[in-house]
Write a protein that holds these residues in place. Structure first.
Motif, short mmCIF file in Angstrom:
data_model
loop_
_atom_site.label_atom_id
_atom_site.label_comp_id
_atom_site.label_asym_id
_atom_site.label_seq_id
_atom_site.Cartn_x
_atom_site.Cartn_y
_atom_site.Cartn_z
N GLN A 1 2.29 -6.46 -2.61
CA GLN A 1 2.30 -5.24 -2.90
C GLN A 1 1.31 -4.07 -2.15
O GLN A 1 2.03 -3.37 -1.93
CB GLN A 1 2.19 -5.21 -4.69
CG GLN A 1 1.63 -3.94 -5.15
CD GLN A 1 2.94 -3.04 -5.49
OE1 GLN A 1 3.93 -3.36 -6.13
NE2 GLN A 1 3.07 -1.86 -5.12
N HIS A 2 0.17 -4.64 -1.85
CA HIS A 2 -0.80 -3.59 -1.44
C HIS A 2 -1.75 -4.27 -0.62
O HIS A 2 -2.17 -5.50 -0.73
CB HIS A 2 -1.58 -3.08 -2.71
CG HIS A 2 -2.55 -2.19 -2.46
ND1 HIS A 2 -2.36 -1.18 -1.82
CD2 HIS A 2 -3.83 -2.54 -2.24
CE1 HIS A 2 -3.70 -0.41 -1.53
NE2 HIS A 2 -4.60 -1.19 -1.98
N THR A 3 -2.11 -3.59 0.44
CA THR A 3 -3.45 -4.15 1.19
C THR A 3 -4.49 -3.18 1.42
O THR A 3 -5.62 -3.52 1.59
CB THR A 3 -2.74 -4.65 2.74
OG1 THR A 3 -2.15 -3.30 3.38
CG2 THR A 3 -1.87 -5.59 2.70
N SER A 4 -4.29 -1.75 1.50
CA SER A 4 -5.01 -0.79 2.01
C SER A 4 -4.96 -0.59 3.52
O SER A 4 -4.39 -1.86 4.01
CB SER A 4 -6.47 -0.95 1.52
OG SER A 4 -7.27 -1.58 2.21
N THR A 5 -5.60 0.03 3.84
CA THR A 5 -5.43 0.18 5.54
C THR A 5 -6.58 -0.69 6.13
O THR A 5 -6.60 -0.66 7.26
CB THR A 5 -5.64 1.76 6.26
OG1 THR A 5 -6.75 2.46 5.46
CG2 THR A 5 -4.32 2.59 6.09
N LEU A 6 -7.35 -1.47 5.32
CA LEU A 6 -8.19 -2.36 5.82
C LEU A 6 -7.97 -3.61 6.27
O LEU A 6 -8.49 -4.25 7.10
CB LEU A 6 -9.20 -2.39 4.80
CG LEU A 6 -10.18 -1.46 4.01
CD1 LEU A 6 -11.02 -1.91 2.88
CD2 LEU A 6 -10.88 -0.66 5.33
N TYR A 7 -6.46 -3.93 6.02
CA TYR A 7 -5.89 -5.09 6.48
C TYR A 7 -4.55 -4.66 7.27
O TYR A 7 -3.99 -3.78 6.58
CB TYR A 7 -5.73 -6.19 5.25
CG TYR A 7 -6.83 -6.36 4.46
CD1 TYR A 7 -7.88 -7.42 4.91
CD2 TYR A 7 -7.33 -5.46 3.50
CE1 TYR A 7 -8.87 -7.63 4.30
CE2 TYR A 7 -8.48 -5.70 2.57
CZ TYR A 7 -9.31 -6.69 3.09
OH TYR A 7 -10.24 -7.02 2.25
N ALA A 8 -4.52 -5.71 8.19
CA ALA A 8 -3.06 -5.39 8.75
C ALA A 8 -1.96 -5.93 7.88
O ALA A 8 -2.40 -6.86 7.23
CB ALA A 8 -2.93 -6.06 10.14
N ASN A 9 -0.89 -5.30 7.85
CA ASN A 9 0.27 -6.07 7.22
C ASN A 9 1.71 -5.96 8.07
O ASN A 9 1.79 -4.81 8.75
CB ASN A 9 0.51 -5.69 5.82
CG ASN A 9 0.98 -4.20 5.72
OD1 ASN A 9 2.15 -3.71 6.11
ND2 ASN A 9 0.19 -3.12 5.16
N ARG A 10 2.38 -6.87 7.96
CA ARG A 10 3.88 -6.88 8.91
C ARG A 10 4.58 -5.67 8.63
O ARG A 10 4.96 -5.00 9.65
CB ARG A 10 4.63 -8.47 8.53
CG ARG A 10 5.92 -8.35 9.42
CD ARG A 10 6.53 -9.62 9.59
NE ARG A 10 5.82 -10.58 10.54
CZ ARG A 10 5.64 -10.38 11.82
NH1 ARG A 10 6.42 -9.40 12.38
NH2 ARG A 10 5.07 -11.17 12.33
N PRO A 11 4.93 -5.21 7.42
CA PRO A 11 5.86 -4.20 7.42
C PRO A 11 5.49 -2.79 8.19
O PRO A 11 6.12 -2.13 9.01
CB PRO A 11 6.02 -3.88 5.85
CG PRO A 11 5.88 -5.20 5.12
CD PRO A 11 4.87 -5.65 6.09
N GLN A 12 4.06 -2.62 8.00
CA GLN A 12 3.31 -1.54 8.64
C GLN A 12 3.34 -1.76 10.09
O GLN A 12 3.85 -0.77 10.81
CB GLN A 12 1.85 -1.26 8.20
CG GLN A 12 1.35 -0.12 8.86
CD GLN A 12 -0.07 -0.02 8.10
OE1 GLN A 12 -0.35 1.10 8.18
NE2 GLN A 12 -1.11 -1.14 8.25
#
Ligand SMILES: Cc1ncc(COP(=O)(O)O)c(C=O)c1O
Length: 437
Positions: A84-95
């Motif tokens: 659901q959430h990561t914040s911009t501190l972690y990379a995530n695939r959809p982003q």
């Protein structure tokens, strides 16, 4: 607890009653008896009295591929179940995937994105990036423009009606709008020689240090009443901007994602390359989102740390990826052009019939009617808009409003609209216009 018994007596809806009692009064609703929406499917929404409406505004051009679109919903649900959430501190695939996709579909050399939650933040980010890149601080915007609610965005807004406080940020100046129907210079295109674009030069030379960070403009001024700049406007405006050291920011919060027909972005109808594009609204079909995409040099100039808790949120990103996929798979840019042309022809017919219509304008499925008391004097007729609103609502059709004088009817039908739905809108508008004199 205070209660307003008069309102309770006149309001059938419990939701509307609570809205009036517990929200800031500035959060105003459309209609004498506001509509409380409880459900949506495709082009239709239902209120809490179980009345069905054809939604021709999509919550301000935001629901773009239909309410509860199954393919978008599926992507959202899948993502909520996964992460659901990561914040911009972690990379995530959809982003990461969305950023890559935006690089592929945006015009020119735009490559690096920053994601936020709204159009306001997208514009703020763009202005900040332009200032950091150019080391200059002045921004030229347009009268009749809209850019949001932050101190910076509000200062940039070109409507007294949307500005509760005076300018809060120094260095933002307003050039004349390319508003041909009400040319601020009382000229006519093309004999005018694009004098409105030349006004940008005059504004820079007389009200700034002469060197600007950016010129920020909407390809079509949305809240301003779908004001479409004439051919050649942006070519000259951007030329002047660059001569004075500025970047060009295209605010595509309303005009992106196929809305204007055939193109992904509204600015592609002119022959210019923005240094930054901002967007939000229709990008994720109603899930909160904002994006600022810039050339590599501009993005790289944004030195220091920056952070957005919900920026790049995996669920918003997954929704946006799904929306873009639906637009591609169903060829909705083409549909917006085809159905938009049909809508435009039918609106032109209404103009032949109703003297209250002073102007019909727009591109693709972004079409508006400007209502006037007299076609000669062009005196704005906001009361007629209110009358059309009540009648179209009675007939089960929702439309939008805009313009500095609140005398413009705005339509932003779904990108997958049909001719039958256009006919339904036209019938309701026709009936409303008969009563609006
Ligand atoms: C052109 C434009 N820019 C910026 C904004 C601000 O977007 P938001 O309301 O998501 O902050 C809007 C909102 O209507 C808009 O139309």
């Amino acid at each position: 607890m205070t209660t307003n018994t008069a309102e309770q007596q006149t309001t059938r809806s419990e939701i509307v009653r609570k809205h009036k009692e517990f929200l800031f009064p500035a959060v105003a609703n459309y209609y004498q008896e506001p509509v409380a929406l409880v459900r949506g499917e495709g082009a239709y929404v239902w209120d809490d009295q179980d009345r069905r409406y054809l939604d021709c505004f999509g919550g301000v051009l935001t629901v773009s591929v239909g309410h509860a679109n199954p393919r978008v919903n599926e992507a959202i649900i899948e993502q909520v179940k996964t992460l659901q959430h990561t914040s911009t501190l972690y990379a995530n695939r959809p982003q990461a995937d969305l950023a890559e996709k935006l690089y592929q579909i945006t015009p020119g050399r735009l490559r690096k994105s920053f994601f936020t939650n709204s159009g306001t933040e997208a514009d703020d980010t763009a202005i900040m990036a332009a200032k950091l890149h150019t080391n200059r601080h002045e921004i030229v915007v347009l009268r009749h423009s809209y850019s949001g609610r932050s101190a910076t965005a509000l200062t940039a807004v070109g409507h007294s009606t949307w500005r509760p406080l005076p300018a809060q940020v120094a260095g933002i100046v307003h050039a004349r709008a390319p508003y041909c129907y009400r040319c601020p210079l009382k000229l006519t295109y093309p004999e005018c020689g694009l004098a409105c674009a030349e006004d940008i030069k005059e504004v820079i030379e007389t009200t700034t240090t002469g060197e600007i960070a950016a010129f920020m403009a909407e390809p079509i001024l949305g809240v301003g009443g779908f004001i479409v700049p004439p051919p050649g406007y942006f070519e000259r405006a951007v030329e002047i901007t660059r001569q004075h050291g500025g970047l060009f920011i295209a605010d595509e919060v309303q005009t992106a994602w196929g809305r204007t027909g055939d193109k992904w972005f509204g600015i592609e109808h002119w022959d210019v390359e923005p240094d930054i594009i901002t967007s939000a609204k229709g990008m994720a079909n109603g899930v909160p989102i904002g994006m600022t995409i810039a050339t590599p040099e501009v993005a790289d100039s944004y030195k220091g740390l920056t952070f957005s808790t919900f920026g790049g949120n995996p669920v918003s990103m997954a929704a946006a990826l799904a929306v873009i996929k639906v637009i591609e798979e169903d060829d909705l840019r083409r549909n917006a052009a085809t159905i938009g042309a049909y809508l435009r022809a039918r609106l032109d017919e209404l103009k032949d019939k109703h003297a209250v219509i002073g102007d019909v304008r727009g591109l693709g499925l972004m079409q508006a009617l400007e209502l006037v008391k007299d076609r000669e004097t062009k005196e704005p007729h906001p009361q007629a808009v209110l009358t059309v609103f009540e009648e179209t609502k009675r007939r089960g059709v929702l439309i939008g409003k805009g313009g500095l004088y609140a005398n413009v009817i705005r339509t932003g039908m779904m990108l997958n609209s049909t001719k039958e739905q256009v006919d339904e809108l036209i019938q309701a508008l026709d009936a409303g216009l008969v009563t609006a004199r």
